[in-house]
Design a protein around this motif. Structure first.
Motif, PDB file in Angstrom:
ATOM      1  N   ILE A 173       0.451  -1.387   0.024  1.00 27.14           N
ATOM      2  CA  ILE A 173      -0.362  -0.250   0.404  1.00 27.14           C
ATOM      3  C   ILE A 173       0.712   0.858  -0.416  1.00 27.14           C
ATOM      4  O   ILE A 173       1.893   1.285   0.717  1.00 27.14           O
ATOM      5  N   THR A 174       0.168   2.181  -0.418  1.00 30.39           N
ATOM      6  CA  THR A 174       0.971   3.752  -0.745  1.00 30.39           C
ATOM      7  C   THR A 174       0.012   4.391  -0.501  1.00 30.39           C
ATOM      8  O   THR A 174      -0.933   5.092  -1.315  1.00 30.39           O
ATOM      9  N   ARG A 175       0.861   5.467   0.478  1.00 33.16           N
ATOM     10  CA  ARG A 175       0.431   6.866   0.735  1.00 33.16           C
ATOM     11  C   ARG A 175       0.692   7.482   0.676  1.00 33.16           C
ATOM     12  O   ARG A 175       2.693   7.948   1.335  1.00 33.16           O
ATOM     13  N   GLU A 176       0.234   8.852   0.423  1.00 43.26           N
ATOM     14  CA  GLU A 176       1.537  10.384   0.474  1.00 43.26           C
ATOM     15  C   GLU A 176       0.815  11.045   1.511  1.00 43.26           C
ATOM     16  O   GLU A 176      -0.635  11.358   2.332  1.00 43.26           O
ATOM     17  N   PHE A 177       1.265  12.135   2.373  1.00 42.23           N
ATOM     18  CA  PHE A 177       0.851  12.386   3.585  1.00 42.23           C
ATOM     19  C   PHE A 177       1.597  13.791   3.414  1.00 42.23           C
ATOM     20  O   PHE A 177       1.718  14.045   2.473  1.00 42.23           O
ATOM     21  N   SER A 178       0.451  14.954   3.680  1.00 49.69           N
ATOM     22  CA  SER A 178       1.109  16.680   3.920  1.00 49.69           C
ATOM     23  C   SER A 178       1.590  16.774   5.431  1.00 49.69           C
ATOM     24  O   SER A 178       0.786  17.050   6.138  1.00 49.69           O
ATOM     25  N   ALA A 179       3.154  16.368   4.703  1.00 46.31           N
ATOM     26  CA  ALA A 179       3.479  16.575   5.963  1.00 46.31           C
ATOM     27  C   ALA A 179       5.247  16.678   5.976  1.00 46.31           C
ATOM     28  O   ALA A 179       5.823  16.720   4.967  1.00 46.31           O
ATOM     29  N   THR A 180       6.024  17.413   7.351  1.00 50.63           N
ATOM     30  CA  THR A 180       6.875  17.338   6.430  1.00 50.63           C
ATOM     31  C   THR A 180       8.013  15.559   6.936  1.00 50.63           C
ATOM     32  O   THR A 180       7.136  15.141   7.704  1.00 50.63           O
ATOM     33  N   LEU A 181       9.113  15.355   6.177  1.00 50.60           N
ATOM     34  CA  LEU A 181      10.197  14.063   6.552  1.00 50.60           C
ATOM     35  C   LEU A 181      10.107  14.160   8.274  1.00 50.60           C
ATOM     36  O   LEU A 181      10.066  13.026   8.637  1.00 50.60           O
ATOM     37  N   GLU A 182       9.980  14.855   8.841  1.00 44.29           N
ATOM     38  CA  GLU A 182      10.584  15.614  10.188  1.00 44.29           C
ATOM     39  C   GLU A 182       9.261  14.494  11.198  1.00 44.29           C
ATOM     40  O   GLU A 182       9.461  13.446  11.573  1.00 44.29           O
ATOM     41  N   ASP A 183       8.404  15.001  10.427  1.00 49.12           N
ATOM     42  CA  ASP A 183       6.732  14.723  11.339  1.00 49.12           C
ATOM     43  C   ASP A 183       6.928  12.944  10.723  1.00 49.12           C
ATOM     44  O   ASP A 183       6.334  12.056  11.814  1.00 49.12           O
ATOM     45  N   VAL A 184       6.750  12.489   9.759  1.00 50.11           N
ATOM     46  CA  VAL A 184       6.456  11.374   9.676  1.00 50.11           C
ATOM     47  C   VAL A 184       7.214  10.459   9.546  1.00 50.11           C
ATOM     48  O   VAL A 184       6.787   8.981  10.289  1.00 50.11           O
ATOM     49  N   MET A 185       8.387  10.980   9.675  1.00 52.17           N
ATOM     50  CA  MET A 185       9.750  10.031  10.185  1.00 52.17           C
ATOM     51  C   MET A 185       9.513   9.641  11.530  1.00 52.17           C
ATOM     52  O   MET A 185       9.305   8.417  12.119  1.00 52.17           O
ATOM     53  N   GLU A 186       8.947  10.460  12.968  1.00 55.82           N
ATOM     54  CA  GLU A 186       8.514  10.430  14.169  1.00 55.82           C
ATOM     55  C   GLU A 186       7.464   9.604  14.110  1.00 55.82           C
ATOM     56  O   GLU A 186       7.374   8.697  15.376  1.00 55.82           O
ATOM     57  N   ALA A 187       6.790  10.014  13.327  1.00 54.55           N
ATOM     58  CA  ALA A 187       5.389   9.023  14.048  1.00 54.55           C
ATOM     59  C   ALA A 187       5.527   7.530  13.365  1.00 54.55           C
ATOM     60  O   ALA A 187       5.118   6.205  13.885  1.00 54.55           O
ATOM     61  N   LEU A 188       6.484   7.610  11.923  1.00 56.43           N
ATOM     62  CA  LEU A 188       6.858   5.929  11.765  1.00 56.43           C
ATOM     63  C   LEU A 188       7.616   5.429  13.172  1.00 56.43           C
ATOM     64  O   LEU A 188       7.542   3.736  12.793  1.00 56.43           O
TER      65      LEU A 188
END
Length: 307
Positions: free
Chosen positions: A57-72
């Motif tokens: 599955i592929t998802r795109e997020f309207s967010a900074t890379l830093e925030d996505v990495m923190e959530a991941l």
């Protein structure tokens, strides 16, 4: 043809037909056997040499890379494989660990950062196709920055048996659940950041209001001080002017004249130190006003400044 010849001919015909019939039956059976040997059904029960991975599955997020990495990272380290259970007994599959790599996926050499989470000794987990036996669940996350505040996340999941090394692809539930967990954490992070920004803006606004009020008070104080100083200066100027225009009569006293001449008539006799206001100045005479409003003339030699 004799009867014996006809019998020989019939026997030959029957033999030929029997031979042809045998060939007609034999060739289809041979083709069927070859087809069975080349059919995928003949491979049932044997390990697959080539692993078939699901589309993920592929998802795109309207967010900074830093925030996505923190959530991941939060999902990576939550020790849970989301979207599957073991024999429907456990509500979630826990015990997952983060690894740098796993042979269950081919090495990643494409753009983006790749992360892995595995759960060993899982028994026939749900939402993996035709699962059986005991094996390892592996989840792969690929993070790619596609803009200043745009990040793409791709997730794959697979289950591989320990004994036969048979891979089982996910039906998409695991990937979707993992993506949802990351999305929820990202939303929480962004909400917290937004609340912090709002708090900072409110604090800055309050500080600005306080600074503005303080500046206004300081300006008002400065204006008041300037006004007071101006009033004091004005009073001082008035006093100076009063001092300049006020005189008093020298001892022993003097006659207030009706005109600036010694020979003019006397209006009143002024005692020594009587204060008068000079309203007219001439080289030798001052036109003066008494405190009672009476006007007259006094020679300059008969007046002196107030002490």
């Amino acid at each position: 043809m004799s009867a014996n010849g006809r019998r020989i001919q019939k026997a030959a015909i029957r033999k030929g037909v029997s031979h042809v019939s045998t060939q007609v039956i034999f060739f289809p059976l041979l083709l069927l056997a070859l087809a069975c040997l080349s059919s995928p059904l003949s491979l049932i029960g044997s390990p697959s040499k080539e692993r078939q991975l699901g589309p993920g599955i592929t998802r795109e997020f309207s967010a900074t890379l830093e925030d996505v990495m923190e959530a991941l990272q939060e999902v990576l380290h939550d020790q849970t494989i989301h979207g599957t259970v073991i024999y429907d007994k456990q509500p979630v599959v826990t015990g997952a660990t983060v690894v740098d790599s796993t042979p269950l996926f081919e090495p990643w050499n494409q753009p983006g950062k790749v992360f892995y989470k595995i759960r060993k000794d899982a028994i026939a987990p749900r939402h993996f196709l035709e699962t059986a036996d005991q094996g390892t669940i592996a989840v792969r996350y690929i993070v790619t920055s596609i803009g200043q505040e745009r990040v793409r996340l791709h997730i794959d999941a697979i289950y591989v048996e320990n004994t036969h090394r048979t891979p089982h692809i996910s039906d998409g539930t695991v990937e979707a659940s993992e993506a949802k967990a990351i999305e929820d954490r990202l939303h929480a992070i962004q909400t917290t950041e937004q609340e912090n920004l709002e708090a900072i803006r409110r604090r800055e606004s309050a500080d600005l209001v306080k600074a503005t009020e303080l500046k206004q008070r300081e300006d008002e104080k400065a204006l008041l001080a300037a006004a007071q100083s101006s009033a004091q200066d004005l009073e001082q100027q008035i006093k100076t002017l009063q001092h300049d225009v006020e005189r008093r009569v020298k001892a022993p006293g003097v006659e207030l004249k009706a005109a600036p001449f010694h020979s003019s008539a006397s209006i009143a006799a002024l005692a020594a130190y009587t204060e008068v206001i000079v309203v007219i100045v001439t080289p030798h005479w001052y036109g003066v006003e008494l405190h009672n409003g009476q006007h007259g003339w006094i020679h300059v030699d008969n007046l002196e400044p107030l002490p």
